[in-house]
Each structure stands twice: as C-alpha cells, then as structure tokens.
Design a protein around this motif. Structure first.
Motif, PDB file in Angstrom:
ATOM      1  N   ASN A   6      -6.327   9.897  -7.909  1.00 45.05           N
ATOM      2  CA  ASN A   6      -6.561  10.163  -6.496  1.00 45.05           C
ATOM      3  C   ASN A   6      -7.653   9.250  -5.938  1.00 45.05           C
ATOM      4  O   ASN A   6      -7.553   8.749  -4.809  1.00 45.05           O
ATOM      5  CB  ASN A   6      -6.951  11.626  -6.291  1.00 45.05           C
ATOM      6  N   GLN A   9       0.836  -1.190   0.000  1.00 45.26           N
ATOM      7  CA  GLN A   9       0.000   0.000   0.000  1.00 45.26           C
ATOM      8  C   GLN A   9       0.879   1.252   0.000  1.00 45.26           C
ATOM      9  O   GLN A   9       0.608   2.210  -0.734  1.00 45.26           O
ATOM     10  CB  GLN A   9      -0.911   0.024   1.222  1.00 45.26           C
ATOM     11  N   TRP A  66       0.999   4.242  -2.851  1.00 43.28           N
ATOM     12  CA  TRP A  66       0.819   5.659  -2.536  1.00 43.28           C
ATOM     13  C   TRP A  66       2.023   6.488  -2.961  1.00 43.28           C
ATOM     14  O   TRP A  66       1.890   7.646  -3.327  1.00 43.28           O
ATOM     15  CB  TRP A  66       0.548   5.817  -1.037  1.00 43.28           C
ATOM     16  N   ALA A  98      -0.367  11.849  -3.162  1.00 42.88           N
ATOM     17  CA  ALA A  98      -1.626  12.570  -2.954  1.00 42.88           C
ATOM     18  C   ALA A  98      -1.517  13.963  -3.553  1.00 42.88           C
ATOM     19  O   ALA A  98      -0.473  14.613  -3.475  1.00 42.88           O
ATOM     20  CB  ALA A  98      -1.937  12.662  -1.462  1.00 42.88           C
ATOM     21  N   ARG A 122      -6.090   5.694  -5.502  1.00 43.17           N
ATOM     22  CA  ARG A 122      -5.180   5.552  -4.353  1.00 43.17           C
ATOM     23  C   ARG A 122      -5.950   5.617  -3.037  1.00 43.17           C
ATOM     24  O   ARG A 122      -5.602   4.936  -2.075  1.00 43.17           O
ATOM     25  CB  ARG A 122      -4.062   6.606  -4.404  1.00 43.17           C
ATOM     26  N   SER A 123      -7.017   6.409  -2.982  1.00 47.50           N
ATOM     27  CA  SER A 123      -7.772   6.561  -1.742  1.00 47.50           C
ATOM     28  C   SER A 123      -8.570   5.309  -1.396  1.00 47.50           C
ATOM     29  O   SER A 123      -8.867   5.061  -0.226  1.00 47.50           O
ATOM     30  CB  SER A 123      -8.717   7.761  -1.846  1.00 47.50           C
TER      31      SER A 123
END
Length: 281
Positions: free
Chosen positions: A196, A176, A180, A185, A199-200
């Motif tokens: 975005n 993870q 990221w 971000a 990834r969220s």
C-alpha cells in the motif's frame, strides 16, 4: 585422523555458508525485503567463485546482490555518486538487458535497470527506450498475470517514471493505472502495508521524475495528495531507501528545474523526518 576430519568439516561448512547466503538473498529479493548484511556477504561469494552453479541459483543470486548493492547506502551521495552507482548496477545487469522478459528473473532485472536509468542524471543512449518497449510488451502479454503482483507494480512504476522523465504524461498515467490495478488499494484505509505504501507513492515519484532542468512543471496536485496519504513513517522510510528515492530528490532540486519542484522534494524530506504518529486507542 580426527584433525583431518575436523579440517574437512570446516571446509564443508565454509563452502555451504555461501549457499545459505544465496538462498537468503533470493528470498529477500522475492519478498521485497532487505537481507542481513552477513547473508548478502556470503551470497556475494556464490557470484564470484566457480562451481556453485550445481548447488545454488547463481543468476538469481547475481540479481539479488546487485539490487542490494544498489540500495545499500543509496540515501547518501551526490548526483555524481548516484550516477556511478547506477552505471555499476547496469554493468551487473547487462546479461539480462537484451533478453525478452519471459520469466520473473529477467523481468526483475529489467525493472531494476529501467528504475536505475530514471534516477541517473545521464542515461546511456537508447537503453531506456529499449527497456520501455521490452517491459511494456511483457506487462501487456497474457502471461503477465502469472508474475508476482508487487513485481508488476514495480515494473509499471518504472515505466511510468521513465515516461514522466521524457514528458509523456499520458503514458505515465497509463502505467500508473496499471500499477494500481496490479496491487489494488486495501479496503481498510488504515492498512499500512509495504504494497500500500509503494502504490501510494507512485504519483509523488512520477512528479519528481518529471522535474528535469529546462522542462515544464509537472502536475503537483496528485503528488501532494500522495504526501498527505497518512503513512506509517517506518514503512515510508523503508520505501524511500528500497525505492532509491534520493536521486529523484536531488534531480528535483537542481538549478533550472521548474518552479515547485524543489519545494516538493523538501516536503517529501520533511515527511521522512516526521515523528511516527501514535496509534489511536
């Protein structure tokens, strides 16, 4: 003579259309978009008819067609149907499954395969472990930085979900973090881009993948933070379909999963059906 020329022209157009469809399908695959149905139907002929190898990228078209057929209608069907969908995709990706992913096409094919395995109720013996090793080695190689950022995110996410499914929380957390890092971000917290949103959602998908019958409950805090991210609902629905999340929800709702798994799946489903929030003026 004129009639013959018209017939020849029609034949040339008919032969050229699949090449156009192939290029559209490959472009959509590389840009993480869904191609139009007509373009994909045309591209399919490139994978079936001999002779197109001279004018079209047949291997890349095969992967693009396989990815589309996996996602097309993936929000429907029970676990048995999702199992069949996964088995068909693995058959189409077979030529790439035993290779070392030294190029973008092989990396994409193996990422799709591992992401598929995570979502199948029954996995072929040993295949997930082989793909984990292959993908993990590829992502940690010095040349990995040359691969597209979104592809690195998707491959790392597949590794994280596979680790979560076998209850290896440390490896899931490691991959993870890699994902990221691949797609940082945005500085604007209101940015609602495809990257975005993808990834969220990773912590939520990790928790859902860990929800297997007979296994202990995963950590739900990060998953619920992911649900509270504040999504553009249209982007979220796109990710739900392109990320093939329905089997994750179905698995989390199975009898025998840990307490909280079914509730988490329902919270995600409720978010998917929420109205699009109005943009502040």
């Amino acid at each position: 003579m004129k009639k013959i020329l018209l017939i020849l022209l029609a034949v040339l157009i008919a032969l050229a259309l699949p090449v156009y469809g192939s290029r559209q399908a490959i472009e959509a695959l590389e840009q993480h978009q869904e191609p139009g149905g007509l373009a994909m139907n045309l591209a399919w002929w490139v994978t079936q008819l001999p002779g197109y190898g001279a004018v079209a990228d047949v291997p890349r078209t095969r992967v693009a067609v396989a990815a589309h057929q996996l996602h097309d209608g993936a929000e429907f069907g029970d676990l048995a149907q999702q199992q069949q969908r996964g088995e068909r995709l693995l058959q189409r990706l077979q030529p790439w499954l035993d290779q070392i992913p030294q190029d973008t096409l092989t990396l994409k094919a193996q990422q799709l395969a591992l992401a598929t395995l995570v979502r199948m109720p029954q996995q072929p013996a040993g295949l997930a472990a082989r793909l984990e090793q292959s993908l993990g080695t590829a992502l940690q190689a010095p040349t990995a930085a040359q691969q597209p950022a979104m592809l690195r995110l998707q491959a790392a996410e597949a590794l994280a979900l596979s680790a979560a499914r076998r209850q290896d929380a440390a490896a899931a957390s490691q991959w993870q973090a890699y994902a990221w890092e691949a797609v940082p971000a945005p500085t604007d917290i209101k940015a609602q881009t495809l990257e975005n949103t993808a990834r969220s959602l990773i912590p939520l998908r990790i928790a859902l993948a860990a929800c297997q019958p007979g296994q202990p409950a995963p950590a739900f805090d990060a998953a619920r933070q992911a649900l509270a991210h504040g999504y553009d609902i249209r982007q979220l629905r796109r990710q739900y379909q392109s990320g093939w999340d329905r089997p994750l929800l179905l698995q989390a709702e199975q009898h025998g999963t840990a307490e909280g798994c079914s509730a988490l799946a329902k919270e995600y489903q409720q978010l998917l059906t929420a109205p699009q929030p109005s943009t502040p003026r």
